[in-house]
Design a protein around this motif. Structure first.
Motif, PDB file in Angstrom:
ATOM      1  N   PHE A 171      12.081 -34.478   1.974  1.00 14.24           N
ATOM      2  CA  PHE A 171      12.689 -33.758   0.859  1.00 14.24           C
ATOM      3  C   PHE A 171      11.633 -33.117  -0.029  1.00 14.24           C
ATOM      4  CE2 PHE A 171      14.655 -33.841  -3.450  1.00 14.24           C
ATOM      5  CZ  PHE A 171      15.695 -32.974  -3.204  1.00 14.24           C
ATOM      6  N   PHE A 172      10.423 -33.653  -0.010  1.00 17.96           N
ATOM      7  CA  PHE A 172       9.356 -33.219  -0.899  1.00 17.96           C
ATOM      8  C   PHE A 172       8.273 -32.450  -0.137  1.00 17.96           C
ATOM      9  CE2 PHE A 172      11.074 -37.185  -2.644  1.00 17.96           C
ATOM     10  CZ  PHE A 172      11.501 -36.732  -3.876  1.00 17.96           C
ATOM     11  N   PRO A 173       8.139 -31.134  -0.350  1.00 19.58           N
ATOM     12  CA  PRO A 173       7.085 -30.377   0.319  1.00 19.58           C
ATOM     13  C   PRO A 173       5.696 -30.737  -0.208  1.00 19.58           C
ATOM     14  CG  PRO A 173       8.273 -28.965  -1.192  1.00 19.58           C
ATOM     15  CD  PRO A 173       8.990 -30.282  -1.175  1.00 19.58           C
ATOM     16  N   GLU A 174       5.651 -31.265  -1.427  1.00 21.30           N
ATOM     17  CA  GLU A 174       4.408 -31.788  -1.978  1.00 21.30           C
ATOM     18  C   GLU A 174       4.761 -32.805  -3.055  1.00 21.30           C
ATOM     19  OE1 GLU A 174       2.288 -28.425  -3.646  1.00 21.30           O
ATOM     20  OE2 GLU A 174       3.207 -28.751  -5.596  1.00 21.30           O
ATOM     21  N   VAL A 175       3.813 -33.670  -3.335  1.00 15.61           N
ATOM     22  CA  VAL A 175       3.937 -34.608  -4.443  1.00 15.61           C
ATOM     23  C   VAL A 175       2.766 -34.345  -5.367  1.00 15.61           C
ATOM     24  CG1 VAL A 175       3.840 -37.031  -5.134  1.00 15.61           C
ATOM     25  CG2 VAL A 175       5.134 -36.363  -3.086  1.00 15.61           C
ATOM     26  N   ARG A 176       3.083 -34.042  -6.623  1.00 15.44           N
ATOM     27  CA  ARG A 176       2.038 -33.772  -7.611  1.00 15.44           C
ATOM     28  C   ARG A 176       2.100 -34.849  -8.684  1.00 15.44           C
ATOM     29  NH1 ARG A 176      -0.330 -28.418  -9.884  1.00 15.44           N
ATOM     30  NH2 ARG A 176      -1.306 -29.193 -11.756  1.00 15.44           N
ATOM     31  N   LEU A 177       0.988 -35.536  -8.866  1.00 13.38           N
ATOM     32  CA  LEU A 177       0.887 -36.595  -9.865  1.00 13.38           C
ATOM     33  C   LEU A 177      -0.086 -36.148 -10.940  1.00 13.38           C
ATOM     34  CD1 LEU A 177       0.524 -39.608  -7.416  1.00 13.38           C
ATOM     35  CD2 LEU A 177       2.634 -38.634  -8.373  1.00 13.38           C
ATOM     36  N   THR A 178       0.387 -36.073 -12.173  1.00 16.30           N
ATOM     37  CA  THR A 178      -0.453 -35.682 -13.298  1.00 16.30           C
ATOM     38  C   THR A 178      -0.757 -36.918 -14.124  1.00 16.30           C
ATOM     39  OG1 THR A 178       0.583 -33.508 -13.311  1.00 16.30           O
ATOM     40  CG2 THR A 178      -0.612 -34.148 -15.296  1.00 16.30           C
ATOM     41  N   PHE A 179      -2.012 -37.064 -14.500  1.00 22.39           N
ATOM     42  CA  PHE A 179      -2.449 -38.248 -15.242  1.00 22.39           C
ATOM     43  C   PHE A 179      -3.496 -37.830 -16.259  1.00 22.39           C
ATOM     44  CE2 PHE A 179      -4.894 -37.680 -11.445  1.00 22.39           C
ATOM     45  CZ  PHE A 179      -6.205 -37.940 -11.799  1.00 22.39           C
ATOM     46  N   THR A 180      -3.710 -38.679 -17.254  1.00 18.76           N
ATOM     47  CA  THR A 180      -4.675 -38.397 -18.306  1.00 18.76           C
ATOM     48  C   THR A 180      -5.892 -39.285 -18.144  1.00 18.76           C
ATOM     49  OG1 THR A 180      -2.923 -37.771 -19.814  1.00 18.76           O
ATOM     50  CG2 THR A 180      -5.036 -38.337 -20.804  1.00 18.76           C
ATOM     51  N   VAL A 181      -7.054 -38.680 -18.247  1.00 23.48           N
ATOM     52  CA  VAL A 181      -8.323 -39.397 -18.154  1.00 23.48           C
ATOM     53  C   VAL A 181      -8.861 -39.605 -19.569  1.00 23.48           C
ATOM     54  CG1 VAL A 181     -10.704 -39.278 -17.322  1.00 23.48           C
ATOM     55  CG2 VAL A 181      -8.834 -38.408 -15.900  1.00 23.48           C
ATOM     56  N   PRO A 182      -8.862 -40.843 -20.060  1.00 26.18           N
ATOM     57  CA  PRO A 182      -9.483 -41.102 -21.362  1.00 26.18           C
ATOM     58  C   PRO A 182     -11.003 -40.972 -21.269  1.00 26.18           C
ATOM     59  CG  PRO A 182      -7.981 -42.880 -20.733  1.00 26.18           C
ATOM     60  CD  PRO A 182      -8.188 -42.014 -19.529  1.00 26.18           C
ATOM     61  N   ALA A 183     -11.631 -40.593 -22.360  1.00 23.89           N
ATOM     62  CA  ALA A 183     -13.079 -40.383 -22.370  1.00 23.89           C
ATOM     63  C   ALA A 183     -13.860 -41.667 -22.107  1.00 23.89           C
ATOM     64  CB  ALA A 183     -13.505 -39.779 -23.705  1.00 23.89           C
ATOM     65  N   ASP A 184     -13.272 -42.825 -22.372  1.00 19.43           N
ATOM     66  CA  ASP A 184     -14.020 -44.077 -22.293  1.00 19.43           C
ATOM     67  C   ASP A 184     -13.798 -44.862 -20.997  1.00 19.43           C
ATOM     68  OD1 ASP A 184     -11.394 -44.688 -22.873  1.00 19.43           O
ATOM     69  OD2 ASP A 184     -11.887 -46.304 -24.263  1.00 19.43           O
ATOM     70  N   GLN A 185     -13.083 -44.314 -20.005  1.00 21.66           N
ATOM     71  CA  GLN A 185     -12.877 -45.018 -18.744  1.00 21.66           C
ATOM     72  C   GLN A 185     -13.679 -44.354 -17.638  1.00 21.66           C
ATOM     73  OE1 GLN A 185      -8.787 -45.630 -17.803  1.00 21.66           O
ATOM     74  NE2 GLN A 185      -8.476 -47.043 -19.495  1.00 21.66           N
ATOM     75  N   GLN A 186     -14.365 -45.178 -16.845  1.00 17.32           N
ATOM     76  CA  GLN A 186     -15.271 -44.634 -15.836  1.00 17.32           C
ATOM     77  C   GLN A 186     -14.625 -44.353 -14.490  1.00 17.32           C
ATOM     78  OE1 GLN A 186     -18.911 -46.738 -15.540  1.00 17.32           O
ATOM     79  NE2 GLN A 186     -19.484 -46.325 -17.634  1.00 17.32           N
ATOM     80  N   HIS A 187     -13.516 -45.016 -14.179  1.00 14.65           N
ATOM     81  CA  HIS A 187     -12.900 -44.784 -12.869  1.00 14.65           C
ATOM     82  C   HIS A 187     -11.387 -44.856 -12.983  1.00 14.65           C
ATOM     83  CE1 HIS A 187     -12.472 -44.514  -8.565  1.00 14.65           C
ATOM     84  NE2 HIS A 187     -11.648 -45.538  -8.611  1.00 14.65           N
ATOM     85  N   HIS A 188     -10.717 -43.992 -12.214  1.00 11.02           N
ATOM     86  CA  HIS A 188      -9.263 -43.983 -12.154  1.00 11.02           C
ATOM     87  C   HIS A 188      -8.835 -44.061 -10.697  1.00 11.02           C
ATOM     88  CE1 HIS A 188      -9.976 -42.495 -16.129  1.00 11.02           C
ATOM     89  NE2 HIS A 188      -8.732 -42.820 -16.407  1.00 11.02           N
ATOM     90  N   HIS A 189      -7.894 -44.949 -10.437  1.00  8.07           N
ATOM     91  CA  HIS A 189      -7.337 -45.082  -9.092  1.00  8.07           C
ATOM     92  C   HIS A 189      -5.841 -44.819  -9.203  1.00  8.07           C
ATOM     93  CE1 HIS A 189      -7.103 -46.390  -4.940  1.00  8.07           C
ATOM     94  NE2 HIS A 189      -6.037 -47.076  -5.271  1.00  8.07           N
ATOM     95  N   VAL A 190      -5.361 -43.806  -8.474  1.00  8.97           N
ATOM     96  CA  VAL A 190      -3.959 -43.420  -8.517  1.00  8.97           C
ATOM     97  C   VAL A 190      -3.381 -43.646  -7.121  1.00  8.97           C
ATOM     98  CG1 VAL A 190      -2.338 -41.559  -9.017  1.00  8.97           C
ATOM     99  CG2 VAL A 190      -4.510 -41.675 -10.262  1.00  8.97           C
ATOM    100  N   ALA A 191      -2.428 -44.563  -7.031  1.00  9.20           N
ATOM    101  CA  ALA A 191      -1.845 -44.911  -5.737  1.00  9.20           C
ATOM    102  C   ALA A 191      -0.498 -44.209  -5.545  1.00  9.20           C
ATOM    103  CB  ALA A 191      -1.665 -46.417  -5.639  1.00  9.20           C
TER     104      ALA A 191
END
Length: 106
Positions: free
Chosen positions: A72-92
């Motif tokens: 049903f989904f031709p693409e999946v787009r995930l938007t997230f915010t990167v805080p200035a004080d975090q060194q790594h982000h993992h989006v599952a």
């Protein structure tokens, strides 16, 4: 600066979503990196992210089509915010042909 990684799982089959194209963009829609998930469904992007909004776009339509599966989904787009004080982000991403869910991992 901060880094980003993702892990995509095919929840319908219970396996990693290997070979899934993923694009990392900043808030101005500038492509920071493009990659394909590895055999374990993972990508670690080499790009340094500034603070603020970013997105990951998973090319799910072509990926499912290549496996002979409808979606049903031709693409999946995930938007997230990167805080200035975090060194790594993992989006599952947990993916099936007609549903998906996501969470912030570690």
């Amino acid at each position: 600066m901060s880094t980003c990684s993702t892990h995509a799982l095919d929840a319908a089959l219970g396996v990693p979503a290997a070979g899934l194209p993923v694009t990392l963009r900043d808030s101005a829609e500038v492509t920071l990196a493009e990659a394909v998930t590895d055999a374990d469904g993972r990508v670690r992007f080499p790009a340094d992210l500034g603070s603020g909004p970013h997105s990951l776009t998973f090319a799910t339509g072509p990926w499912f089509a290549a496996a002979g599966r409808d979606t049903f989904f031709p693409e999946v787009r995930l938007t997230f915010t990167v805080p200035a004080d975090q060194q790594h982000h993992h989006v599952a991403l947990l993916l099936s042909p007609f549903a998906y869910t996501t969470y912030k991992g570690s």
